[in-house]
Design an enzyme around this catalytic site. Structure first.
Site, PDB file in Angstrom:
ATOM      1  N   SER A 143     -41.947  -5.227 -26.998  1.00 23.56           N
ATOM      2  CA  SER A 143     -41.656  -3.994 -27.750  1.00 23.56           C
ATOM      3  C   SER A 143     -41.429  -4.377 -29.200  1.00 23.56           C
ATOM      4  CB  SER A 143     -40.386  -3.350 -27.185  1.00 23.56           C
ATOM      5  OG  SER A 143     -39.916  -2.344 -28.052  1.00 23.56           O
ATOM      6  N   TYR A 156     -31.714  -3.258 -23.450  1.00 18.83           N
ATOM      7  CA  TYR A 156     -33.177  -3.261 -23.601  1.00 18.83           C
ATOM      8  C   TYR A 156     -33.588  -4.207 -24.734  1.00 18.83           C
ATOM      9  CZ  TYR A 156     -37.874  -1.198 -24.252  1.00 18.83           C
ATOM     10  OH  TYR A 156     -39.229  -0.998 -24.373  1.00 18.83           O
TER      11      TYR A 156
END
Ligand code: NAD
Length: 255
Positions: A143, A156
């Site tokens: 990401s 995350y």
């Protein structure tokens, strides 16, 4: 057909980016193992679309955070297609809490799937690829948040940052075996993980304001990058994160 004769496993391939990658690999001639968790219906759409294009696929239920299930995933891949050439660590989860309220059990769940899952799967895949002796490809769907802070998403972001160094380290270790390891770092790609945005127009506007290209990315666009990294064309590409974000990462802090 850039992946003709190759066997690929894509984790979490029943939905979103994983599904798009599975379909793109099948279109390029690969036999594709569609990993999923939960009910078999999660994988049905991906499997049906692959057979509709005349491709070969197999659905396997395997939780990437469970070592036994990961080993079974590799064994079933070999039983069906005889070898493993490409492994995509796509499965991922996120849950938002303020850092000071972040529950330990949620942290542990996210670390188990996003980071330990990538460790277990990459290790099992690498062992098999080394035994085969003909190289291989490991691709992690990371990401922009392996680099960019993501308030309310400490777990995350920490896992995506962890995947960056896992990738860099094992890329060096596996290079002598001609196994490449790369991350794809998507920005805002519209998928089921972004369900909260559907009902929140203000949040959607805020996200769009952060993207220089002024639109969400598509799972299919991420899949084309994965096809390149999985192909022979990318034989000398290893140890890097390849961002695909409409300029979002470079824009951070410019507002
Ligand atoms: P998604 O929720 O559709 O995909 C995640 C998939 O992982 C689902 O199919 C889910 O069932 C599966 N999964 C969850 N836990 C699992 C487990 N324990 N074992 C196996 N599979 C499991 O969302 P997505 O956007 O397609 O996300 C795919 C990847 O892309 C994730 O790693 C995510 O962090 C990353 N990503 C997404 C975006 C985005 O904007 N959508 C941006 C950057 C990175």
């Amino acid at each position: 057909m850039r992946l003709q004769g190759k066997t690929a496993v894509v984790t979490g391939a029943g939905t979103g980016i994983g599904q798009a990658i599975a379909l793109a690999f099948a279109k390029e001639g690969a036999s594709v193992v569609v990993d999923y968790v939960g009910n078999a219906s999660v994988a049905e759409e991906t499997l049906n679309k692959i057979s509709a294009m005349g491709g070969k696929s197999l659905g396997v239920a395997a939780d990437v955070s469970n070592p036994d299930q990961v080993n079974r995933l590799i064994q079933q891949t070999l039983a069906a297609f005889g070898k493993l050439d490409i492994f995509v660590n796509n499965a991922g989860i996120e849950k938002k809490f303020a850092f000071v309220d972040y529950p330990l059990e949620e942290w542990q769940k996210i670390v188990a799937v996003n980071l330990t899952g990538a460790f277990l799967c990459s290790q099992a895949a690498a062992r098999q690829m080394i035994a085969q002796g003909s190289g291989g490809r490991i691709i992690n769907i990371s990401s922009i948040h392996e680099d960019l802070a993501f308030p309310l998403n400490a777990a995350y972001s920490a896992t995506k940052g962890g995947i960056r160094m896992l990738m860099r380290t094992i890329a060096v270790e596996l290079a002598p075996h001609q196994i490449t390891v790369n991350n794809i770092g998507p920005g805002a790609i519209y998928t089921p993980i972004d369900k909260d945005v559907e009902s929140d127009a203000k949040l959607n506007d805020r996200i769009l304001a952060e993207i220089p290209m002024g639109r969400w990315g598509k799972p299919e666009e991420v899949a084309l990058l994965a096809v390149y990294l999985a192909s022979e064309d990318a034989a000398y590409v290893t140890g890097s994160t390849h961002f695909i974000d409409g300029g979002m990462l470079r824009n951070a802090g410019s507002l």
